[in-house]
Scaffold this motif. Structure first.
Motif, PDB file in Angstrom:
ATOM      1  N   PHE A  64       0.839  -1.194   0.000  1.00 44.99           N
ATOM      2  CA  PHE A  64       0.000   0.000   0.000  1.00 44.99           C
ATOM      3  C   PHE A  64       0.878   1.250   0.000  1.00 44.99           C
ATOM      4  O   PHE A  64       0.641   2.207  -0.738  1.00 44.99           O
ATOM      5  N   GLU A  65       1.930   1.233   0.822  1.00 45.42           N
ATOM      6  CA  GLU A  65       2.802   2.402   0.962  1.00 45.42           C
ATOM      7  C   GLU A  65       3.503   2.775  -0.344  1.00 45.42           C
ATOM      8  O   GLU A  65       3.814   3.936  -0.578  1.00 45.42           O
ATOM      9  N   SER A  66       3.736   1.800  -1.207  1.00 45.66           N
ATOM     10  CA  SER A  66       4.413   2.104  -2.476  1.00 45.66           C
ATOM     11  C   SER A  66       3.516   2.890  -3.437  1.00 45.66           C
ATOM     12  O   SER A  66       4.003   3.485  -4.387  1.00 45.66           O
ATOM     13  N   HIS A  67       2.211   2.885  -3.187  1.00 47.05           N
ATOM     14  CA  HIS A  67       1.275   3.564  -4.079  1.00 47.05           C
ATOM     15  C   HIS A  67       0.719   4.873  -3.523  1.00 47.05           C
ATOM     16  O   HIS A  67       0.426   5.789  -4.270  1.00 47.05           O
ATOM     17  N   VAL A  68       0.541   4.942  -2.223  1.00 48.58           N
ATOM     18  CA  VAL A  68      -0.244   6.013  -1.616  1.00 48.58           C
ATOM     19  C   VAL A  68       0.291   7.417  -1.914  1.00 48.58           C
ATOM     20  O   VAL A  68      -0.476   8.358  -2.021  1.00 48.58           O
ATOM     21  N   GLY A  69       1.589   7.558  -2.096  1.00 48.35           N
ATOM     22  CA  GLY A  69       2.148   8.880  -2.336  1.00 48.35           C
ATOM     23  C   GLY A  69       2.143   9.329  -3.786  1.00 48.35           C
ATOM     24  O   GLY A  69       2.531  10.456  -4.090  1.00 48.35           O
ATOM     25  N   LYS A  70       1.697   8.484  -4.693  1.00 50.31           N
ATOM     26  CA  LYS A  70       1.716   8.836  -6.118  1.00 50.31           C
ATOM     27  C   LYS A  70       0.688   9.907  -6.445  1.00 50.31           C
ATOM     28  O   LYS A  70      -0.436   9.900  -5.940  1.00 50.31           O
ATOM     29  N   HIS A  71       1.100  10.809  -7.302  1.00 50.30           N
ATOM     30  CA  HIS A  71       0.268  11.955  -7.681  1.00 50.30           C
ATOM     31  C   HIS A  71      -1.097  11.531  -8.237  1.00 50.30           C
ATOM     32  O   HIS A  71      -2.120  12.142  -7.934  1.00 50.30           O
ATOM     33  N   ASP A  72      -1.129  10.493  -9.061  1.00 50.20           N
ATOM     34  CA  ASP A  72      -2.386  10.060  -9.684  1.00 50.20           C
ATOM     35  C   ASP A  72      -3.445   9.644  -8.669  1.00 50.20           C
ATOM     36  O   ASP A  72      -4.633   9.625  -8.984  1.00 50.20           O
ATOM     37  N   TYR A  73      -3.020   9.284  -7.460  1.00 55.00           N
ATOM     38  CA  TYR A  73      -3.952   8.769  -6.462  1.00 55.00           C
ATOM     39  C   TYR A  73      -4.211   9.756  -5.329  1.00 55.00           C
ATOM     40  O   TYR A  73      -4.838   9.410  -4.344  1.00 55.00           O
ATOM     41  N   ARG A  74      -3.745  10.995  -5.481  1.00 46.10           N
ATOM     42  CA  ARG A  74      -3.926  12.012  -4.448  1.00 46.10           C
ATOM     43  C   ARG A  74      -5.410  12.211  -4.166  1.00 46.10           C
ATOM     44  O   ARG A  74      -6.220  12.358  -5.075  1.00 46.10           O
ATOM     45  N   GLY A  75      -5.766  12.195  -2.888  1.00 47.05           N
ATOM     46  CA  GLY A  75      -7.152  12.390  -2.475  1.00 47.05           C
ATOM     47  C   GLY A  75      -7.989  11.129  -2.529  1.00 47.05           C
ATOM     48  O   GLY A  75      -9.183  11.167  -2.219  1.00 47.05           O
ATOM     49  N   GLY A  76      -7.388  10.017  -2.909  1.00 48.63           N
ATOM     50  CA  GLY A  76      -8.140   8.772  -3.009  1.00 48.63           C
ATOM     51  C   GLY A  76      -8.356   8.100  -1.662  1.00 48.63           C
ATOM     52  O   GLY A  76      -7.668   8.381  -0.688  1.00 48.63           O
ATOM     53  N   ILE A  77      -9.325   7.241  -1.642  1.00 49.54           N
ATOM     54  CA  ILE A  77      -9.619   6.422  -0.479  1.00 49.54           C
ATOM     55  C   ILE A  77      -9.107   5.023  -0.801  1.00 49.54           C
ATOM     56  O   ILE A  77      -9.418   4.468  -1.861  1.00 49.54           O
ATOM     57  N   TRP A  78      -8.346   4.455   0.113  1.00 47.21           N
ATOM     58  CA  TRP A  78      -7.690   3.176  -0.149  1.00 47.21           C
ATOM     59  C   TRP A  78      -8.401   2.025   0.555  1.00 47.21           C
ATOM     60  O   TRP A  78      -8.944   2.181   1.643  1.00 47.21           O
ATOM     61  N   ALA A  79      -8.367   0.880  -0.088  1.00 40.92           N
ATOM     62  CA  ALA A  79      -8.892  -0.354   0.487  1.00 40.92           C
ATOM     63  C   ALA A  79      -7.992  -1.496   0.014  1.00 40.92           C
ATOM     64  O   ALA A  79      -7.198  -1.334  -0.918  1.00 40.92           O
ATOM     65  N   ILE A  80      -8.130  -2.602   0.669  1.00 43.73           N
ATOM     66  CA  ILE A  80      -7.403  -3.807   0.275  1.00 43.73           C
ATOM     67  C   ILE A  80      -8.449  -4.863  -0.056  1.00 43.73           C
ATOM     68  O   ILE A  80      -9.381  -5.080   0.715  1.00 43.73           O
TER      69      ILE A  80
END
Length: 135
Positions: A64-80
């Motif tokens: 999860f941590e490898s993706h969360v900081g990417k610009h394309d996903y800014r403001g997104g809500i994460w789930a697994i």
């Protein structure tokens, strides 16, 4: 296998874009988060089915941590989401395996106490997948 998914709210369209960063092109749209999480499960299964038909390997999810900081996903809500990838690994083949008796008993006890595995073969397959993902 657990895949991180991101839900991005598109305010101008009043719907969510749900993406699976580790499976390129795997996405769907939904009007609610609940619907989106259900729909992305079907999208992942469809995507992995097509990949299997073309002989492509199941993508290994990153953290999860490898993706969360990417610009394309800014403001997104994460789930697994947890996906059983066994159906996408190809046809099953019977093999003969020799293991120590105590190890077999431990495996059987684990299978009996955890319905996730269903069978001894399921347990061994999951253990092999986990070990192979380390590389």
């Amino acid at each position: 296998m657990r895949y991180p998914v991101v839900l991005l709210y598109l305010s101008h369209e009043q719907k969510y874009l749900i993406q699976v960063p580790d499976i390129p092109g795997c996405q769907c749209y939904a009007t609610s988060m609940d619907q989106g999480l259900d729909d992305i499960l079907y999208a992942i299964e469809d995507h992995l089915t097509i990949m299997a038909e073309y002989g492509q390997s199941v993508p290994t999810p990153q953290s999860f941590e490898s993706h969360v900081g990417k610009h394309d996903y800014r403001g997104g809500i994460w789930a697994i989401v947890d996906i059983d990838i066994t159906p996408f690994l190809g046809k099953s083949h019977k093999i003969n395996v020799t293991l120590p008796e105590l190890l077999i008993k431990k495996i059987d006890n684990q299978v009996a106490s955890n319905p996730e595995y269903k069978t001894r073969s399921g347990f061994l397959a999951k253990a092999a997948i986990n070990e192979l993902q380390k590389n």
